[in-house]
Design a protein around this motif. Sequence first.
Motif, PDB file in Angstrom:
ATOM      1  N   SER A 132      18.234  13.348   0.678  1.00 52.39           N
ATOM      2  CA  SER A 132      17.387  13.566   1.840  1.00 52.39           C
ATOM      3  C   SER A 132      17.618  15.012   2.262  1.00 52.39           C
ATOM      4  O   SER A 132      18.679  15.355   2.779  1.00 52.39           O
ATOM      5  CB  SER A 132      17.805  12.596   2.940  1.00 52.39           C
ATOM      6  N   GLY A 175      12.085  10.492   5.207  1.00 51.87           N
ATOM      7  CA  GLY A 175      10.873   9.707   5.470  1.00 51.87           C
ATOM      8  C   GLY A 175       9.667  10.120   4.662  1.00 51.87           C
ATOM      9  O   GLY A 175       8.533  10.022   5.122  1.00 51.87           O
ATOM     10  N   THR A 176       9.891  10.578   3.422  1.00 55.94           N
ATOM     11  CA  THR A 176       8.755  10.977   2.585  1.00 55.94           C
ATOM     12  C   THR A 176       8.552  10.011   1.408  1.00 55.94           C
ATOM     13  O   THR A 176       7.882  10.354   0.436  1.00 55.94           O
ATOM     14  CB  THR A 176       8.927  12.425   2.054  1.00 55.94           C
ATOM     15  N   GLY A 177       9.167   8.837   1.512  1.00 54.54           N
ATOM     16  CA  GLY A 177       8.892   7.790   0.527  1.00 54.54           C
ATOM     17  C   GLY A 177       9.773   7.785  -0.710  1.00 54.54           C
ATOM     18  O   GLY A 177       9.466   7.090  -1.680  1.00 54.54           O
ATOM     19  N   LYS A 178      10.887   8.492  -0.676  1.00 56.58           N
ATOM     20  CA  LYS A 178      11.748   8.574  -1.873  1.00 56.58           C
ATOM     21  C   LYS A 178      12.316   7.200  -2.240  1.00 56.58           C
ATOM     22  O   LYS A 178      12.161   6.734  -3.373  1.00 56.58           O
ATOM     23  CB  LYS A 178      12.904   9.578  -1.630  1.00 56.58           C
ATOM     24  N   THR A 179      12.975   6.577  -1.263  1.00 60.65           N
ATOM     25  CA  THR A 179      13.600   5.275  -1.550  1.00 60.65           C
ATOM     26  C   THR A 179      12.544   4.247  -1.927  1.00 60.65           C
ATOM     27  O   THR A 179      12.735   3.461  -2.874  1.00 60.65           O
ATOM     28  CB  THR A 179      14.366   4.780  -0.298  1.00 60.65           C
ATOM     29  N   THR A 180      11.451   4.271  -1.201  1.00 60.87           N
ATOM     30  CA  THR A 180      10.390   3.292  -1.461  1.00 60.87           C
ATOM     31  C   THR A 180       9.868   3.441  -2.891  1.00 60.87           C
ATOM     32  O   THR A 180       9.692   2.444  -3.600  1.00 60.87           O
ATOM     33  CB  THR A 180       9.234   3.491  -0.453  1.00 60.87           C
ATOM     34  N   TYR A 201       4.268  14.921   3.755  1.00 67.65           N
ATOM     35  CA  TYR A 201       2.876  14.481   3.679  1.00 67.65           C
ATOM     36  C   TYR A 201       1.981  15.398   4.513  1.00 67.65           C
ATOM     37  O   TYR A 201       2.399  15.911   5.543  1.00 67.65           O
ATOM     38  CB  TYR A 201       2.737  13.055   4.230  1.00 67.65           C
ATOM     39  N   TYR A 237       0.865  -1.188   0.000  1.00 66.78           N
ATOM     40  CA  TYR A 237       0.000   0.000   0.000  1.00 66.78           C
ATOM     41  C   TYR A 237       0.896   1.230   0.000  1.00 66.78           C
ATOM     42  O   TYR A 237       1.437   1.638   1.026  1.00 66.78           O
ATOM     43  CB  TYR A 237      -0.878  -0.035   1.256  1.00 66.78           C
ATOM     44  N   PHE A 238       1.090   1.796  -1.186  1.00 67.80           N
ATOM     45  CA  PHE A 238       1.972   2.963  -1.302  1.00 67.80           C
ATOM     46  C   PHE A 238       1.199   4.033  -2.063  1.00 67.80           C
ATOM     47  O   PHE A 238       1.097   3.984  -3.284  1.00 67.80           O
ATOM     48  CB  PHE A 238       3.251   2.554  -2.044  1.00 67.80           C
ATOM     49  N   VAL A 239       0.642   4.963  -1.322  1.00 66.42           N
ATOM     50  CA  VAL A 239      -0.250   5.956  -1.941  1.00 66.42           C
ATOM     51  C   VAL A 239       0.277   7.377  -1.749  1.00 66.42           C
ATOM     52  O   VAL A 239       1.266   7.590  -1.060  1.00 66.42           O
ATOM     53  CB  VAL A 239      -1.670   5.857  -1.320  1.00 66.42           C
ATOM     54  N   ARG A 293       9.056   7.416   8.766  1.00 64.24           N
ATOM     55  CA  ARG A 293       9.879   6.367   9.387  1.00 64.24           C
ATOM     56  C   ARG A 293       9.707   6.405  10.907  1.00 64.24           C
ATOM     57  O   ARG A 293       9.658   5.371  11.568  1.00 64.24           O
ATOM     58  CB  ARG A 293      11.345   6.579   9.010  1.00 64.24           C
ATOM     59  N   ARG A 338      -0.997   0.763   7.914  1.00 65.26           N
ATOM     60  CA  ARG A 338       0.095  -0.059   8.452  1.00 65.26           C
ATOM     61  C   ARG A 338      -0.350  -0.760   9.746  1.00 65.26           C
ATOM     62  O   ARG A 338      -0.021  -1.914   9.992  1.00 65.26           O
ATOM     63  CB  ARG A 338       1.292   0.848   8.698  1.00 65.26           C
TER      64      ARG A 338
END
Length: 366
Positions: A174, A57-62, A200, A23-25, A241, A212
């Motif tokens: 980052s 922790g804003t989803g860059k790597t993901t 976010y 779930y990556f929105v 994170r 989560r």
Amino acid sequence: MLLWDETIFSNGEVLEFDYLPEYFVHRDSQMQALRFSLKPALRGMRPVNCLVKGPPGTGKTTAVMKVFNEVKEYTDDVAFVKVNCQIDSTRFAVVSRIYEQLVHITPPSSGISFRRLFEKVIKYLLDSNKTLVVALDDINYLFPEGHADEVMYSLLRAHEQYPGARISVIAIISDVGIPYSFDPRVGSVFLPEEIAFPRYEIAEIADIISNRVKHAFFQDVVSDEALDKVVTYVDRTGDLRIGIDLLKRSGLNAERRASRTVSVEDVDKAYEASRLLHLCRNIKSLSDHEKILLGLIAKDSSLPTGELYKSFHEITGLGYTRFYELIEKMHISRLIDADFSGKGMRGRTRYVAPVYDSEDILKCLE
Ligand SMILES: Nc1ncnc2c1ncn2[C@@H]1O[C@H](COP(=O)(O)OP(=O)(O)OP(=O)(O)O)[C@@H](O)[C@H]1O
């Protein structure tokens, strides 16, 4: 009461840092931009280089890893490598990691030059006719000593020296407010597609965190109040994170007191540790000498630089030039403030002080 083999986690794995969420929105436009940049690789062309930027922790790597996985479904002609620059922070370390991930053999850490190793990487790519996409995650860690330019230059100009080599780079920054810039020589080959990952909104945080929770815990374990508390804490920093770490620690706190539910107090207690996540992560990446110096600064922030140097020299035997370089580096990394205190009788005295709470620093150094 919880028994030994009882747990409130239905699938605690989803709270681990290396878990890639299904779930990556709230990142559709960024995912789309990444897809477009990588698309040329499907036709044997070099992908567009990217600069992925945003706060921690804003989803860059993901996002990058998810798009890598999507492309892997389509083709074997593209090799994807993610390098964590916090761990691999020199040009040699970066190319070693690339070699290791491509060939599945760890190269020797000495006795082989960067050039030789890089040639092996290129040979692998040319022999297999693969395009290489390298994600340089947390490239910020390569800036202080100038390694970012060296790494980028080697990767992006490879085709000039080795015709036919196709390498592109996704640089992930980052953004913690520290200014950075590439050397003009790099700038002439790195004209990236810039992809911004903003913080976010609170409603987005609530959505991601509650999803989560649903996957990590059994039903009704986390009350709405506890969940709101986690969201409030995440919103303070904007770093998801921290929220995921908070969920894990809160759950463990609840289990420690043998409770079947996570309370607001469990969350509050967990925040004490989770809020130090970034600081400890940054400190962990320092060299032993840097850690010693930071420890001295944290123990007594009123020491004038001369005194500080004396203590540092006594422990490490290092000279003033190196000492000064380390001060500069930690200043750039925003771990310390280093200001001239003005001109006194003995000339300019530079005082240094920790940016973070001294106790927190010492806790992370433990
Ligand atoms: N949109 C999202 N949906 C679900 N989970 C997310 C989302 N964004 C981030 N996360 C989660 O938050 C955590 C941090 O994400 P990630 O590592 O991708 O951030 P980052 O921007 O690369 O951070 P840093 O700059 O500190 O390296 C991960 O555990 C990830 O699963």
